[in-house]
Design a protein around this motif. Structure first.
Motif, mmCIF file in Angstrom:
data_model
loop_
_atom_site.group_PDB
_atom_site.id
_atom_site.type_symbol
_atom_site.label_atom_id
_atom_site.label_comp_id
_atom_site.label_asym_id
_atom_site.label_seq_id
_atom_site.Cartn_x
_atom_site.Cartn_y
_atom_site.Cartn_z
ATOM 1 N N GLU A 158 0.820 -1.362 0.008
ATOM 2 C CA GLU A 158 0.113 -0.029 -0.098
ATOM 3 C C GLU A 158 0.860 1.317 0.141
ATOM 4 O OE1 GLU A 158 -3.386 0.248 -0.087
ATOM 5 O OE2 GLU A 158 -3.485 -1.977 -0.260
ATOM 6 N N GLN A 159 0.646 2.236 -0.933
ATOM 7 C CA GLN A 159 1.225 3.498 -0.909
ATOM 8 C C GLN A 159 0.615 4.628 0.000
ATOM 9 O OE1 GLN A 159 4.432 3.677 -2.245
ATOM 10 N NE2 GLN A 159 4.120 1.247 -2.464
ATOM 11 N N GLU A 160 -0.646 4.580 0.019
ATOM 12 C CA GLU A 160 -1.374 5.418 0.963
ATOM 13 C C GLU A 160 -2.643 4.730 1.811
ATOM 14 O OE1 GLU A 160 -1.598 8.710 0.013
ATOM 15 O OE2 GLU A 160 0.116 8.566 -1.529
ATOM 16 N N GLY A 161 -3.092 5.912 2.436
ATOM 17 C CA GLY A 161 -4.179 5.104 3.384
ATOM 18 C C GLY A 161 -3.711 4.412 4.666
ATOM 19 N N TRP A 162 -2.298 4.948 5.090
ATOM 20 C CA TRP A 162 -1.889 4.114 6.245
ATOM 21 C C TRP A 162 -2.514 4.908 7.564
ATOM 22 C CZ3 TRP A 162 4.118 4.775 4.963
ATOM 23 C CH2 TRP A 162 4.281 4.176 3.671
ATOM 24 N N SER A 163 -2.769 3.921 8.587
ATOM 25 C CA SER A 163 -3.241 4.323 9.863
ATOM 26 C C SER A 163 -2.351 4.216 10.869
ATOM 27 C CB SER A 163 -4.496 3.637 10.067
ATOM 28 O OG SER A 163 -5.687 3.728 9.320
ATOM 29 N N LEU A 164 -2.217 5.229 11.744
ATOM 30 C CA LEU A 164 -1.422 5.030 12.848
ATOM 31 C C LEU A 164 -2.221 4.328 13.934
ATOM 32 C CD1 LEU A 164 1.172 6.019 14.606
ATOM 33 C CD2 LEU A 164 -0.075 8.210 14.939
ATOM 34 N N ASP A 165 -1.536 3.252 14.518
ATOM 35 C CA ASP A 165 -1.976 2.505 15.609
ATOM 36 C C ASP A 165 -2.440 3.428 16.827
ATOM 37 O OD1 ASP A 165 -1.950 0.088 14.070
ATOM 38 O OD2 ASP A 165 -0.113 -0.360 15.017
ATOM 39 N N ASP A 166 -3.550 3.214 17.459
ATOM 40 C CA ASP A 166 -4.062 4.037 18.551
ATOM 41 C C ASP A 166 -2.870 4.050 19.569
ATOM 42 O OD1 ASP A 166 -6.316 4.957 17.274
ATOM 43 O OD2 ASP A 166 -7.592 3.230 18.499
ATOM 44 N N GLU A 167 -2.218 3.221 20.161
ATOM 45 C CA GLU A 167 -1.475 3.403 20.927
ATOM 46 C C GLU A 167 -0.104 4.082 20.685
ATOM 47 O OE1 GLU A 167 0.645 -0.639 19.496
ATOM 48 O OE2 GLU A 167 -1.377 -0.435 19.451
ATOM 49 N N TRP A 168 0.107 4.665 19.596
ATOM 50 C CA TRP A 168 1.235 5.469 19.402
ATOM 51 C C TRP A 168 0.705 6.774 19.143
ATOM 52 C CZ3 TRP A 168 3.032 1.134 15.507
ATOM 53 C CH2 TRP A 168 3.748 0.242 16.159
ATOM 54 N N VAL A 169 -0.585 7.289 19.127
ATOM 55 C CA VAL A 169 -1.020 8.513 19.054
ATOM 56 C C VAL A 169 -0.524 9.329 20.137
ATOM 57 C CG1 VAL A 169 -2.943 10.018 18.760
ATOM 58 C CG2 VAL A 169 -2.785 7.826 17.556
ATOM 59 N N SER A 170 -0.681 8.857 21.424
ATOM 60 C CA SER A 170 -0.045 9.768 22.457
ATOM 61 C C SER A 170 1.544 9.962 22.577
ATOM 62 C CB SER A 170 -0.617 9.092 23.623
ATOM 63 O OG SER A 170 0.089 8.027 24.193
ATOM 64 N N THR A 171 2.110 8.894 21.982
ATOM 65 C CA THR A 171 3.623 9.288 21.976
ATOM 66 C C THR A 171 3.918 10.262 21.111
ATOM 67 O OG1 THR A 171 4.046 6.883 22.241
ATOM 68 C CG2 THR A 171 5.799 8.011 21.126
ATOM 69 N N PHE A 172 3.318 10.330 19.801
ATOM 70 C CA PHE A 172 3.698 11.525 18.824
ATOM 71 C C PHE A 172 3.245 12.678 19.147
ATOM 72 C CE2 PHE A 172 4.514 7.892 16.040
ATOM 73 C CZ PHE A 172 5.550 7.876 15.667
ATOM 74 N N THR A 173 1.856 12.827 20.045
ATOM 75 C CA THR A 173 1.245 14.121 20.468
ATOM 76 C C THR A 173 2.147 14.412 21.700
ATOM 77 O OG1 THR A 173 -0.726 13.138 20.179
ATOM 78 C CG2 THR A 173 -0.498 14.899 21.785
ATOM 79 N N GLU A 174 2.890 13.761 22.438
ATOM 80 C CA GLU A 174 3.788 14.178 23.486
ATOM 81 C C GLU A 174 4.958 14.916 22.699
ATOM 82 O OE1 GLU A 174 6.013 12.500 27.485
ATOM 83 O OE2 GLU A 174 4.406 11.480 26.587
ATOM 84 N N ILE A 175 5.658 14.172 21.555
ATOM 85 C CA ILE A 175 6.772 14.638 20.883
ATOM 86 C C ILE A 175 6.517 15.985 20.297
ATOM 87 C CG2 ILE A 175 8.341 14.163 19.191
ATOM 88 C CD1 ILE A 175 8.558 11.150 19.906
ATOM 89 N N LEU A 176 5.438 16.200 19.660
ATOM 90 C CA LEU A 176 5.216 17.368 18.959
ATOM 91 C C LEU A 176 4.814 18.428 19.918
ATOM 92 C CD1 LEU A 176 2.928 16.140 15.958
ATOM 93 C CD2 LEU A 176 5.552 16.581 15.954
ATOM 94 N N ALA A 177 4.132 18.210 21.086
ATOM 95 C CA ALA A 177 4.183 19.273 22.063
ATOM 96 C C ALA A 177 5.517 19.606 22.459
ATOM 97 C CB ALA A 177 3.329 18.548 23.285
ATOM 98 N N LEU A 178 6.226 18.926 22.623
ATOM 99 C CA LEU A 178 7.686 19.326 23.314
ATOM 100 C C LEU A 178 8.208 19.820 22.144
ATOM 101 C CD1 LEU A 178 10.352 19.268 25.040
ATOM 102 C CD2 LEU A 178 10.825 17.041 24.114
ATOM 103 N N HIS A 179 8.234 19.467 20.933
ATOM 104 C CA HIS A 179 8.752 20.204 19.716
ATOM 105 C C HIS A 179 8.385 21.507 19.389
ATOM 106 C CE1 HIS A 179 11.117 20.461 16.028
ATOM 107 N NE2 HIS A 179 10.101 20.759 15.294
ATOM 108 N N ASP A 180 6.853 21.701 19.994
ATOM 109 C CA ASP A 180 6.330 22.978 19.872
ATOM 110 C C ASP A 180 6.905 24.191 20.681
ATOM 111 O OD1 ASP A 180 4.405 22.236 17.938
ATOM 112 O OD2 ASP A 180 2.657 22.069 19.296
ATOM 113 N N ALA A 181 7.013 23.601 21.685
ATOM 114 C CA ALA A 181 7.934 24.373 23.150
ATOM 115 C C ALA A 181 9.301 24.678 22.576
ATOM 116 C CB ALA A 181 7.774 23.472 24.248
#
Length: 132
Positions: A75-98
């Protein structure tokens, strides 16, 4: 870093993460999020953050798994992020924003140089194992 550039960089990352989470992921989006993860790590190494190394290793693993699943499925498109990893990336992006709000431009540019050196080098990861 000027506020407009920081806002643009932040928005790009958050839109990419949201697209991936909603099942619109692809190689470009995953690479953008992993790039942000590495930039966040490098800026943290420069003194802008104190997140545990495990957070970054989990994010790196999630990116690798996503790319591996895509390669296996074809598959080249339509990839989903597993729910268990959403919070990991959300935390990283919050730190990156700061970091984008507080790190001077020269530190961001230094992190970009480190990222490019890593991408062109032989290392598998710029993030050490949690026990190193």
């Amino acid at each position: 870093m000027n506020a407009a550039l920081a806002r643009d960089r932040s928005l790009s990352c958050h839109v990419a993460l949201d697209g991936w989470r909603r099942g619109h992921g692809n190689r470009r989006i995953v690479n953008e999020i992993i790039r942000a993860t590495y930039m966040t790590w490098f800026l943290q190494c420069a003194g802008y953050g104190d997140a545990h190394v495990e957070l970054f290793k989990v994010a790196e693993c999630a990116g690798e798994v996503a790319l591996m699943k895509a390669d296996e499925s074809g598959e080249q498109e339509g990839w989903s992020l597993d729910d268990e990893w959403v919070s990991t990336f959300t935390e990283i992006l919050a730190l990156h924003d700061a970091q984008l709000r507080t790190a001077p431009l020269h530190q961001y540019e230094s992190a970009e140089r480190r990222l490019l050196a890593f991408l062109h080098g032989p290392e598998r990861s710029p993030i050490p194992a949690p026990n190193d």
